[in-house]
Design a protein around this motif. Structure first.
Motif, PDB file in Angstrom:
ATOM      1  N   GLY A  27      -5.919   4.758   0.595  1.00 14.57           N
ATOM      2  CA  GLY A  27      -6.654   3.606   0.087  1.00 14.57           C
ATOM      3  C   GLY A  27      -7.239   2.783   1.211  1.00 14.57           C
ATOM      4  N   ARG A  30      -8.561  10.393  -2.094  1.00 18.70           N
ATOM      5  CA  ARG A  30      -8.971   9.571  -3.238  1.00 18.70           C
ATOM      6  C   ARG A  30     -10.493   9.532  -3.440  1.00 18.70           C
ATOM      7  N   GLU A  35       0.818  -1.195   0.000  1.00 13.08           N
ATOM      8  CA  GLU A  35       0.000   0.000   0.000  1.00 13.08           C
ATOM      9  C   GLU A  35       0.866   1.265   0.000  1.00 13.08           C
ATOM     10  N   THR A  41       1.505   6.391  -8.766  1.00 17.64           N
ATOM     11  CA  THR A  41       0.482   5.463  -8.277  1.00 17.64           C
ATOM     12  C   THR A  41      -0.809   5.686  -9.043  1.00 17.64           C
ATOM     13  N   PHE A  79      -4.939   4.405  -8.981  1.00 18.85           N
ATOM     14  CA  PHE A  79      -5.896   3.754  -8.085  1.00 18.85           C
ATOM     15  C   PHE A  79      -7.290   3.771  -8.695  1.00 18.85           C
ATOM     16  N   GLU A  89      -4.865  -0.913  -6.738  1.00 22.17           N
ATOM     17  CA  GLU A  89      -3.815   0.108  -6.712  1.00 22.17           C
ATOM     18  C   GLU A  89      -2.541  -0.448  -7.328  1.00 22.17           C
TER      19      GLU A  89
END
Length: 806
Positions: free
Chosen positions: A211, A166, A123, A614, A616, A598
Motif C-alpha cells: 500500500g 495491489r 499498515e 486485509t 484495500f 485499508e
C-alpha cells in the motif's frame, strides 16, 4: 532461630557479592531452544538512556545499569524480555530468549524509518528474515520477493523481475536499499528489472509495505515500498577481535545455474568491516514438458557465416537466448566511537553481462521471426551510502540519522531486425544524489514523533547511435531521453505515533514534496513543436490510521494519499512501445494522485491458529497512462524505418484498484504447521467516455499453501503455488495486442491460463557451521507462463545449496 536467619542472610549476601565479583558484570544472551549465543541484541533501560548491543558471542557488559533498573533485551527474531539487573545476576549472568511465535511480536522499521512494534503499525507489512531468504534460496532479489508468496513478479526475460503489488508496478512502486531510494528519473511505466541489481546473498532482511507510503518515501510510493536492508559488520565491543563469514554455493538444473558467494567480516571494539562477493552464471532456461504448445521455442535466429539464419531448436523446451551472468560486490565499514555516535559506509556494485530480452526475440512479423538481436547491455549499479547516527536526549530528538548517497545507473538497449546489418543502440546513464535527515523523538510515554527532510537530484545522460555490424561504422541516431535532463525533489515530512493506551495506537503523517524538472529536446531527428520542457510542481500527502489490540485480535485501519510526479521517462522519452507504435515526449504532465484505504484483521485462536484478512481500495486520479497522441497534428510517423502510431504518456485516466488478502498459520505442535496465503486483486481504468476496461498491472488471483515440519536440525516444506486464469475479456487492451505472450482460447484470442505447481524444499543442519538446502520445484514439470511475462517459467528444477558459516 532469628540469629540463624541472620547468619543465613549474611551468607546469602556474601555469596551474591562473591558471585558478582567472580562473574563480573558481563552477561550472555542465548537461544532457549538450542543454547546458541545471540548477537546484535539491543539491551536498554526503560527510557533508553543507557544501552548497547551484544557482541558475536552474545555478551554485553551491564555495569552501566543500577541493580534495581529494568533492562530490556530485544532482537528482531525473538520476543523481548525485561529483568532487573539483580534478577539477571541471580540467573548466573545468562538470559534466554524465545523465538517469535507471532508476526505481531516482530520489530519493523519501514513505516517510519525507525524501529516500531509491528502490533502498533496500521499498515500491512511483509517481513522476510535472513533465515527465510537462506531457506528459499532465491536466484535474484525479484525471486526473493516472489518466494514470499505475497508478491507477484512478472518477467520479460531471465535477467528480469518486475513486482506487482495491489494493482501497481514499476514506477508506482518504490525500491529502497538501506534507506536510500533506488527509483531514478528513468524508471518507466513498462516492466523494469532494476531490482535484480540487489544481491540476495547480501540482504539481511526485507520489509515490504503493501500500500501507499508517500508520507515517508515521497513520489512513486503509490502501491507499495520494498525495503532491502543489507548485512552489517559486527563489533566485538571489547579488546578482542572477532571474525565471521559465510561461503555458499548453489546449483539449479532448470538453467544450469552456478552461483558462488562469500562474505567475510571482522570486528574490533569500535570498528567493523564486512566484504561480500557473489557471482552467478545462468544458461538458457528449460521450461516444463506438460502444458501449452504455444510457449515452445521451435526455432531461433543465429549468425552463420556472417548472415542471420533461422535454425530449428533441437530441444523446443530450451528457451534459446536467455542466459546471462552477474557479479555483485559490497563493502561495509562501521565505526562506533562511543555510546552516542555511529558511522556507517556502504559501497555496492552490481553488473550483468549482456542479457537478451526474450519476449522480443520470440516475436514474429509476416510469419518470420522479427529480430536478429534484441538485448540489454550490461546493467550496472553503484551506490556509495554514508550514514551518520547520533543518540540524544534533548528537546528536538532522541535519535537522528543523516544519510547521504550517490548512485550511478547504466543500461542500454540494442536491437536489430532480422537480416538487417544495422544495430540500433540506446545508452543511458543516471547520476543520482540524495540526502535524508531523519529524526525520532519521544515526548511522553504515549507520544512519539518521526520527522525529516529529503533532497534528491538526478541527471540523465542519454545517447543513441546506429552501428553497422559488418563494417563497424557508427552513425548518429535519436537518443531515448533528452540528454542532460535533470529531476529534483525536495521534501519535508512529519509523522506522529500516539499510544492512547497499551492496546490502541494511532499513527498519522503529513508530507510536502516539491518537484523540479528541466529538459532540452534535440529536434535533429524529430520536428518536435517544442525545444524544452520544465516542471515546477508540488504535492501534499497525508495518512492516518490505528492499530487496536482487543484481547487476541489486532484490528487495523488506514487511509491516506500518495502521489507520483512525472519523471524524465514520462515527459521526454522516444521509444517503440510495441510493434507499430512509437511513444513521443509530452511536456504537459502533472502529478498523479492516489487516495487509498485499508482495513485489516488478525486473530489468534487458542495458541495454535493465526488468521489474517486485509481489504484495500485505491483511486488513482489523473493517472499517467500511455495513449494515442499526435505530433504536429500527425498521428503516424516514421520510426526506425517503420510507419508507427504516435502515442504519449498523458494525464488521461482514473484508475481503481481493490481486493482482498487472506492468510492463516495453523500449528499442530512445536514442529509441524500449515500456512496459506491468498491474494485477490482487481483493477479498472476509466476511459474518457466513462466506460471501464481491465487494468494492465493487476495480477491474477494467486496463492500458496505450505505443510512445514521443523526440528532443531531439519526443516522440510511441501507446498503448492497457484495462479488463476485471466480471460481475454479481462485482459487489459494493451495486453490483448501482445498475443505472442499468451496462450490462445477456443475463439483464437489470447488469454492467461491458470496453473499450479507442487514443490518441496528442505534444509538440513549438518553441523553448527554447515547447512545444506535442497529444493525440487515444479515436480509435475508443468509448462506455464506467469501473467504478462515474456518468458516461460522453469520446468522441474532441482536446486542444491551449501553454506558454511565461520
Amino acid at each position: 532461630m532469628k540469629y540463624s536467619n541472620k547468619i543465613k542472610g549474611i551468607a546469602i549476601l556474601i555469596s551474591f557479592v562473591f558471585s558478582t565479583a567472580l562473574f563480573g558484570q558481563e552477561i550472555q544472551v542465548k537461544d532457549i531452544l538450542n543454547d546458541r549465543n545471540i548477537s546484535n541484541v539491543n539491551v536498554y533501560n526503560s527510557d533508553q538512556s543507557k544501552g548497547g548491543i551484544t557482541n558475536a558471542k552474545g555478551k554485553i557488559d551491564i555495569s552501566m545499569f543500577s541493580d534495581d533498573e529494568k533492562i530490556t533485551f530485544q532482537h528482531i527474531s525473538y520476543s523481548p524480555e525485561t529483568y532487573t539487573k539483580a534478577e539477571i545476576l541471580q540467573r548466573k549472568n545468562k538470559i534466554y530468549l524465545i523465538k517469535n511465535s507471532s508476526e505481531l511480536s516482530k520489530i519493523v522499521i519501514s513505516v517510519s524509518k525507525w524501529q516500531q512494534n509491528k502490533k502498533e503499525v496500521p499498515e500491512k507489512i511483509v517481513s522476510i528474515s535472513r533465515q527465510d531468504i537462506a531457506y528459499s534460496s532465491p536466484q535474484t532479489a525479484a525471486d526473493l520477493l516472489e518466494k514470499s508468496g505475497k508478491i507477484f513478479v512478472q518477467k520479460s526475460q531471465l535477467g528480469g523481475g518486475s513486482p506487482m503489488i495491489r494493482g501497481f508496478s514499476t514506477n508506482r512502486l518504490l525500491i529502497s536499499v538501506d534507506g536510500v531510494r533506488m527509483n531514478n528519473a528513468i524508471f518507466r511505466g513498462g516492466n523494469i528489472q532494476n531490482i535484480i541489481s540487489i544481491d540476495p546473498f547480501n540482504v539481511n532482511n526485507t520489509e515490504v509495505i503493501l500500500g501507499a507510503g508517500s508520507v515517508i518515501y515521497g513520489s512513486d510510493a503509490v502501491g507499495g515500498v520494498m525495503n532491502f536492508y543489507t548485512k552489517t559488520p559486527k563489533l566485538s565491543w571489547n579488546d578482542e577481535t572477532i571474525f565471521s563469514g559465510n561461503a555458499s554455493m548453489r546449483y539449479s538444473t532448470a538453467n544450469t545455474e552456478k552461483t558462488g558467494h562469500a562474505d567475510f567480516g571482522f570486528g574490533l571494539k569500535k570498528w567493523g568491516f564486512l566484504t561480500s562477493v557473489s557471482y552467478s552464471d545462468f544458461d538458457d532456461l528449460r521450461m516444463g514438458r506438460n502444458g501449452k504448445d504455444t510457449y515452445l521455442r521451435p526455432e531461433y535466429v543465429t549468425r552463420i557465416n556472417g548472415e542471420d539464419a533461422v535454425v530449428t531448436n533441437g530441444n523446443p523446451l530450451i528457451q534459446r537466448s536467455t542466459g546471462y551472468n552477474q557479479i555483485n560486490l559490497a563493502q561495509r565499514i562501521k565505526l562506533v566511537p562511543d555510546d552516542i555516535w555511529e558511522f556507517d559506509l556502504g559501497l555496492h556494485y552490481s553488473a550483468t553481462s549482456n542479457y537478451p530480452r526474450y519476449d522480443r526475440l520470440i516475436q514474429y512479423r509476416n510469419g518470420a521471426l522479427r529480430y536478429g538481436d534484441w538485448y540489454y547491455g550490461p546493467q550496472k549499479w553503484f551506490m556509495a551510502n554514508f550514514q551518520t547516527q547520533k543518540k540524544g536526549n534533548n528537546t528536538y530528538y532522541d535519535n537522528v540519522k543523516f544519510t547521504n548517497a550517490y548512485q550511478r545507473f547504466e543500461e542500454s538497449r540494442n536491437k536489430r531486425n532480422f537480416q538487417d546489418v544495422i544495430l540500433n543502440v540506446n545508452e543511458e546513464k543516471v547520476d543520482a544524489i540524495s540526502s535524508n535527515l531523519d529524526f525520532e523523538k519521544r515526548f511522553t510515554p504515549k507520544i512519539k514523533t518521526f520527522y525529516g527532510l529529503e533532497y534528491v537530484y538526478n541527471k540523465v545522460h542519454s545517447d543513441g547511435f546506429d552501428k553497422n555490424i559488418d563494417t563497424g561504422e557508427i552513425t548518429d541516431a535519436p537518443s531515448r531521453y533528452p540528454d542532460g535532463a535533470t529531476w529534483q525533489s525536495m521534501a519535508a515530512y512529519a509523522s506522529l505515533e500516539y499510544k492512547l493506551n497499551p492496546k490502541f495506537t494511532i499513527q498519522s503523517g503529513l508530507r510536502y514534496n516539491h518537484i523540479l524538472i528541466d529538459t532540452d529536446f534535440d529536434t535533429t531527428f524529430f520536428p518536435f513543436p517544442f525545444t524544452d520542457a520544465s516542471t515546477n510542481t508540488g504535492a501534499f500527502t497525508g495518512s492516518v490510521g490505528f492499530s487496536w489490540l482487543p484481547s487476541t485480535w489486532q484490528i487495523t485501519a488506514n487511509i491516506g494519499t500518495a502521489f507520483r510526479a512525472p519523471n524524465i521517462d514520462d515527459i521526454g522519452k522516444v521509444f517503440d512501445s510495441e510493434p507499430g507504435s512509437v511513444v513521443v515526449p509530452n511536456p504537459n504532465l502533472t502529478p498523479e494522485h492516489a487516495y487509498s484505504a485499508e482495513f485489516g484483521i488478525q486473530k489468534r485462536i487458542g495458541s495454535s491458529f493465526d488468521l489474517n484478512f486485509t481489504a484495500f481500495y485505491t483511486i488513482l486520479d489523473d493517472a499517467l497512462i500511455r495513449k494515442d497522441f499526435n505530433l504536429n497534428g500527425e498521428t503516424e510517423i516514421l520510426y526506425n524505418g517503420e510507419l508507427s502510431n504516435v502515442q504519449a504518456i498523458q494525464n488521461a485516466s482514473k484508475v481503481f484498484t481493490y481486493g482482498f488478502e487472506f492468510g492463516f498459520v495453523a500449528k499442530f505442535d512445536k514442529k509441524t504447521k500449515i500456512t496459506a496465503d491468498l491474494t485477490i486483486p482487481r483493477g479498472e481504468e476509466e476511459q474518457e467516455d466513462g466506460t471501464k476496461v481491465p487494468l494492465r498491472h493487476v495480477s491474477p488471483i494467486f496463492g500458496n499453501i505450505h505443510f512445514i515440519y521443523k526440528n532443531e536440525r531439519l526443516k522440510f516444506d511441501v507446498f503448492a503455488n497457484y495462479n488463476s486464469s485471466i480471460t481475454f475479456e479481462n485482459l487489459a487492451p494493451s495486453e490483448r495486442s501482445k498475443a505472442y505472450l499468451y496462450a490462445t482460447d477456443k475463439n483464437g484470442n489470447p488469454y492467461a491460463p491458470s496453473w499450479f505447481t507442487i514443490n518441496a524444499k528442505s534444509s538440513f543442519e549438518i553441523s553448527k557451521k554447515i547447512n545444506l538446502t535442497a529444493s525440487l520445484e515444479n515436480i509435475a514439470d508443468q509448462r506455464y507462463r506467469t501473467y504478462s511475462s515474456g518468458i516461460t517459467a522453469p520446468g522441474r528444477n532441482l536446486i542444491l545449496g551449501l553454506n558454511y558459516t565461520f
